[in-house]
Write a protein that holds these residues in place. Structure first.
Motif, mmCIF file in Angstrom:
data_model
loop_
_atom_site.group_PDB
_atom_site.id
_atom_site.type_symbol
_atom_site.label_atom_id
_atom_site.label_comp_id
_atom_site.label_asym_id
_atom_site.label_seq_id
_atom_site.Cartn_x
_atom_site.Cartn_y
_atom_site.Cartn_z
ATOM 1 N N HIS A 233 0.812 -1.205 0.000
ATOM 2 C CA HIS A 233 0.000 0.000 0.000
ATOM 3 C C HIS A 233 0.855 1.268 0.000
ATOM 4 O O HIS A 233 1.990 1.261 0.490
ATOM 5 C CB HIS A 233 -0.935 0.012 1.214
ATOM 6 C CG HIS A 233 -1.973 -1.061 1.187
ATOM 7 N ND1 HIS A 233 -1.714 -2.349 1.604
ATOM 8 C CD2 HIS A 233 -3.265 -1.046 0.777
ATOM 9 C CE1 HIS A 233 -2.802 -3.088 1.453
ATOM 10 N NE2 HIS A 233 -3.762 -2.321 0.946
ATOM 11 N N ASP B 206 -3.265 2.470 -6.977
ATOM 12 C CA ASP B 206 -3.655 1.074 -6.748
ATOM 13 C C ASP B 206 -4.187 0.867 -5.334
ATOM 14 O O ASP B 206 -5.003 -0.035 -5.093
ATOM 15 C CB ASP B 206 -2.457 0.143 -6.974
ATOM 16 C CG ASP B 206 -2.091 0.016 -8.445
ATOM 17 O OD1 ASP B 206 -2.892 0.442 -9.295
ATOM 18 O OD2 ASP B 206 -0.995 -0.495 -8.746
ATOM 19 N N THR B 207 -3.737 1.697 -4.405
ATOM 20 C CA THR B 207 -4.200 1.601 -3.020
ATOM 21 C C THR B 207 -5.520 2.323 -2.812
ATOM 22 O O THR B 207 -6.434 1.805 -2.153
ATOM 23 C CB THR B 207 -3.146 2.204 -2.067
ATOM 24 O OG1 THR B 207 -1.917 1.504 -2.221
ATOM 25 C CG2 THR B 207 -3.606 2.112 -0.619
ATOM 26 N N PRO C 115 -9.453 1.263 -4.911
ATOM 27 C CA PRO C 115 -10.399 0.316 -4.291
ATOM 28 C C PRO C 115 -11.184 0.934 -3.135
ATOM 29 O O PRO C 115 -12.357 0.580 -2.917
ATOM 30 C CB PRO C 115 -9.484 -0.814 -3.805
ATOM 31 C CG PRO C 115 -8.289 -0.749 -4.694
ATOM 32 C CD PRO C 115 -8.081 0.712 -4.955
ATOM 33 N N GLU C 116 -10.548 1.847 -2.395
ATOM 34 C CA GLU C 116 -11.253 2.511 -1.291
ATOM 35 C C GLU C 116 -12.356 3.415 -1.827
ATOM 36 O O GLU C 116 -13.451 3.497 -1.258
ATOM 37 C CB GLU C 116 -10.256 3.325 -0.460
ATOM 38 C CG GLU C 116 -9.125 2.531 0.151
ATOM 39 C CD GLU C 116 -9.535 1.847 1.444
ATOM 40 O OE1 GLU C 116 -10.738 1.818 1.752
ATOM 41 O OE2 GLU C 116 -8.641 1.335 2.146
ATOM 42 N N ARG D 109 -13.884 3.033 -4.730
ATOM 43 C CA ARG D 109 -14.908 2.127 -5.272
ATOM 44 C C ARG D 109 -15.784 1.562 -4.155
ATOM 45 O O ARG D 109 -17.015 1.454 -4.303
ATOM 46 C CB ARG D 109 -14.249 0.984 -6.037
ATOM 47 C CG ARG D 109 -13.772 1.351 -7.430
ATOM 48 C CD ARG D 109 -13.356 0.104 -8.201
ATOM 49 N NE ARG D 109 -13.174 0.366 -9.615
ATOM 50 C CZ ARG D 109 -11.998 0.385 -10.237
ATOM 51 N NH1 ARG D 109 -10.877 0.154 -9.547
ATOM 52 N NH2 ARG D 109 -11.920 0.622 -11.539
ATOM 53 N N ALA D 110 -15.166 1.199 -3.041
ATOM 54 C CA ALA D 110 -15.936 0.654 -1.918
ATOM 55 C C ALA D 110 -16.943 1.683 -1.421
ATOM 56 O O ALA D 110 -18.087 1.335 -1.078
ATOM 57 C CB ALA D 110 -14.991 0.236 -0.794
ATOM 58 N N ASN E 298 -19.815 2.054 -4.031
ATOM 59 C CA ASN E 298 -20.707 0.893 -4.021
ATOM 60 C C ASN E 298 -21.351 0.658 -2.664
ATOM 61 O O ASN E 298 -21.989 -0.368 -2.440
ATOM 62 C CB ASN E 298 -19.935 -0.354 -4.452
ATOM 63 C CG ASN E 298 -19.487 -0.274 -5.910
ATOM 64 O OD1 ASN E 298 -20.245 0.184 -6.763
ATOM 65 N ND2 ASN E 298 -18.265 -0.710 -6.184
ATOM 66 N N SER F 87 -13.495 4.038 4.132
ATOM 67 C CA SER F 87 -12.095 3.832 4.462
ATOM 68 C C SER F 87 -11.771 4.288 5.874
ATOM 69 O O SER F 87 -12.220 5.339 6.327
ATOM 70 C CB SER F 87 -11.202 4.587 3.471
ATOM 71 O OG SER F 87 -9.845 4.489 3.839
ATOM 72 N N TYR G 43 -6.628 3.409 -16.176
ATOM 73 C CA TYR G 43 -7.653 3.910 -15.247
ATOM 74 C C TYR G 43 -8.975 4.248 -15.929
ATOM 75 O O TYR G 43 -9.842 4.868 -15.306
ATOM 76 C CB TYR G 43 -7.126 5.161 -14.528
ATOM 77 C CG TYR G 43 -5.800 4.948 -13.845
ATOM 78 C CD1 TYR G 43 -5.674 4.059 -12.779
ATOM 79 C CD2 TYR G 43 -4.646 5.614 -14.278
ATOM 80 C CE1 TYR G 43 -4.453 3.848 -12.164
ATOM 81 C CE2 TYR G 43 -3.424 5.418 -13.662
ATOM 82 C CZ TYR G 43 -3.329 4.533 -12.616
ATOM 83 O OH TYR G 43 -2.115 4.325 -11.995
ATOM 84 N N PHE H 118 -12.109 3.044 -14.101
ATOM 85 C CA PHE H 118 -12.400 3.830 -12.906
ATOM 86 C C PHE H 118 -13.002 5.180 -13.282
ATOM 87 O O PHE H 118 -13.967 5.638 -12.658
ATOM 88 C CB PHE H 118 -11.128 4.028 -12.089
ATOM 89 C CG PHE H 118 -11.307 4.891 -10.877
ATOM 90 C CD1 PHE H 118 -12.032 4.436 -9.778
ATOM 91 C CD2 PHE H 118 -10.774 6.171 -10.838
ATOM 92 C CE1 PHE H 118 -12.215 5.238 -8.658
ATOM 93 C CE2 PHE H 118 -10.943 6.977 -9.721
ATOM 94 C CZ PHE H 118 -11.663 6.505 -8.630
#
Length: 658
Positions: A290, A329-330, A333-334, A336-337, A340, A345, A380, A383
């Motif tokens: 990370h 890359d770290t 995803p946060e 996106r979470a 969704n 985070s 990207y 994204f």
């Protein structure tokens, strides 16, 4: 000649030397920080300050300072310095300093009688270890160094006082001793590279005073535990190493480790190299996979908006694209979470703010400018597509695309933008409704999406884009030729304050404004907001202007965005000037950056402060090193370089930062 060098005169003037601070980090969240004279002036200062997640989310000061005493003929000369109640400094080690420079590592040269001693300090990469090297340059008789550690073992937001709960027992390590003053803390290893004597002399050094905390209205006196001292003889030409860490070191390898660490350092010999070093200090890698950007030092963590704003300057424009890739890359995803509705985070603050996704798109746009649009899309594009459609779905908790096509933000009185000062949870600047920079970012994001992903662009999106452009001009342009900072359609009262957020409607690659309005906006910003250190957050002609950001937390919160100067805004301001004025803006930008170069020897040595006072002499305030400030100045240097190449300005004078 050294670039960051401070002579005897300045070091002896405590009014000057205690105002200048250094910061060294290890990329794992730990740091070392103090004034350049070695006198701690904040509760955040310390020689070894590390995260202890099991105790709190904040960092913790283990080793506050290490006093050095030079002994000759049995006479001790303590060259340390502390401030005590009543503005008393003792000992007065600053009198013995002949030179301080930080070109590679922090280096202080002392002269005591016939002794000349050099002290060099560094903070190791990726491990919680600080190493100090003492080299005896000259001496005419036997010389002994006495090293006295001042221990704190406390949260950076608290202060410690004499107490009976302390565990003063010490253990034995290879060529050193260990301490753990309170339960839950890691063991501190204090080790010397040479045979020595540790003399146990436990006592409390009471009523150390931190002047910066006093100025800020906080508790400002502390008692520090001194367990004893190390006595070690040193010969002319010899170097002795002292290590402080939470793991045992091999004393025999400290010299090699020190040299290896020095070899990895960026030599700070001009403006840009200093900024490259400062940018690297923000890079935070808690583990092998990370990566993040910390918002600033010494007290900030990871903040989503700050991260995306600072990201291009602190990575790709700092010749470090690998940092950009690891951080994205770290972080993606946060994001996106959150989109969704899976989780929020815990590592990145404020990821749920409405404008964060738009700043993320801007960061991708800057990456595409540095690389290529095709490369950005390959890495990207998915994204970017998700982000655009996330906003179009209108499912963000407090941001909606309404009938005007613009972003409408609500927040029950809480801060909704980068202007996040608050009192009792409520925004000092209650911006709500249509925020000018948010909608400039929204228009720019749609245009960028159309540019790089035309296959995904639809007729409905084109109609929306045209509506956004029309609505933006109708809602934000006022009769005086500048833009409203925000507009709340449910209020009959308009805020006529002149603020810098309108600069983004002229600086971003895509602007919804006609050229005449862009010119008018820049002229007003230049006339009322521009200073040598950045843009004011409020015009001196507007009600509520506060020229100085100091005093208690309440006073500072009220001043942050009511007149304080923010250097990170120079990036968009320079970009707007280059777009509008072209070649004629180059020399002006050069002169401004020369002025910013002077700041490297002021508040935070080798870096750029969070903010400055709104009136001369524009004193540095806030965090001593701020990622958005450093990132945008680095990006500005790139903008200038590209502009000079474009206009072939070979006849212009070459200045030091190029």
């Amino acid at each position: 000649m050294s670039y960051l060098k401070f002579d005897r005169r300045l070091m002896a003037n405590l009014d000057e030397s205690t105002q200048r601070e250094y910061i060294r980090t290890n990329r794992k969240g730990a740091y070392s920080c103090s004034s350049i004279v070695g006198c701690n002036t904040r509760k955040y200062h310390g020689l070894l300050v590390i995260p202890v997640p099991s105790l709190s989310a904040n960092n913790h000061v283990l080793l506050s300072s290490l006093d050095l005493t030079i002994i000759q003929h049995g006479v001790p000369f303590n060259v340390g310095i502390h401030e005590y109640e009543g503005d008393v400094f003792s000992p007065k080690g600053h009198k013995y300093i002949r030179e301080y420079n930080v070109d590679v590592v922090s280096s202080t040269t002392y002269r005591v009688g016939g002794v000349i001693l050099e002290k060099q300090f560094l903070f190791c990469h990726y491990i919680n270890r600080a190493i100090t090297r003492y080299t005896l340059l000259e001496a005419h008789s036997r010389t002994t160094l006495r090293l006295s550690p001042f221990l704190a073992f406390r949260d950076v937001k608290m202060l410690t006082h004499r107490n009976d709960q302390i565990n003063g027992d010490y253990g034995v390590a290879r060529s050193g001793v260990t301490f753990c003053l309170y339960p839950g803390y890691p063991t501190l290893y204090l080790q010397v590279s040479k045979e020595h004597e540790f003399v146990s002399d436990p006592h409390w050094n009471e009523k150390n005073e931190y002047i910066k905390e006093r100025e800020r209205g906080y508790e400002y006196t502390e008692d520090l535990y001194v367990p004893g001292y190390f006595d070690v003889d040193i010969e002319v030409g010899e170097s002795v190493y002292f290590s402080a860490g939470i793991e045992e070191a091999d004393p025999a390898s400290l010299a090699q480790l020190f040299d290896e660490e020095v070899a990895m350092r960026i030599t700070k010999d001009d403006f840009r190299s200093c900024l490259l070093n400062a940018a690297l200090q923000f890079y935070y890698r808690p583990d092998a996979t990370h990566g993040y950007l910390l918002a600033g030092y010494p007290w900030f963590g990871v903040r989503a908006r700050d991260l995306f704003i600072a990201l291009p300057g602190c990575t790709v424009y700092a010749d470090a694209p690998e940092r950009f890739y690891r951080i994205m890359d770290t972080v993606l995803p946060e994001v996106r979470a959150f989109m969704n509705q899976i989780s929020l985070s815990t590592e990145i603050r404020d990821i749920n703010e409405g404008d964060v996704g738009l700043w993320a798109i801007w960061a991708l746009q800057e990456y595409a400018r540095w690389s290529t649009p095709a490369d950005m899309v390959s890495r990207y594009g998915d994204f970017l597509n998700e982000l655009i459609h996330y906003y179009l779905k209108n499912i963000h908790p407090n941001l909606r695309i309404d009938h005007t096509g613009l972003c409408y933000i609500t927040g029950d009185g809480k801060p909704l933008s980068w202007m996040d000062a608050k009192i009792n949870g409520q925004a000092v600047i209650p911006r709500e409704g249509y925020l000018v920079e948010v909608n400039a970012l929204w228009y720019n994001a749609l245009c960028f999406y159309r540019e790089v992903m035309p296959s995904q662009w639809t007729e409905e999106m084109e109609a929306l884009l045209q509506l956004v452009e029309k609505s933006f001009c109708n809602i934000f342009i006022n009769e005086h030729g500048y833009l409203f900072d925000y507009v709340n359609p449910h209020s009959t009262r308009h805020d006529w304050s002149v603020r810098p957020n309108m600069i983004f409607a002229t600086s971003l690659p895509y602007s919804p404004l006609p050229k005449s309005t862009r010119r008018s906006v820049i002229e007003i910003i230049t006339r009322e907001l521009r200073t040598p250190k950045g843009l004011r957050s409020l015009s001196p002609k507007s009600d509520g202007y506060q020229p100085q950001c100091h005093g208690t937390q309440l006073q500072r919160e009220q001043a942050y965005y009511n007149g304080s100067v923010w250097p990170w805004l120079l990036g968009p301001y320079f970009e707007a000037c280059l777009k509008l004025y072209g070649r004629s803006a180059i020399s002006f930008i050069e002169r401004t950056l020369i002025g910013m170069e002077e700041e490297l020897q002021q508040h935070g040595v080798g870096t750029i402060s969070e903010l400055f006072d709104g009136n001369p002499p524009f004193k540095g305030r806030g965090a001593i090193s701020f990622a958005m400030s450093v990132g945008e100045i680095l990006r500005s240097l790139e903008l200038l370089k590209v502009a000079k190449s474009k206009y072939d300005t070979q006849t212009l004078p070459i200045i030091r930062y190029e």
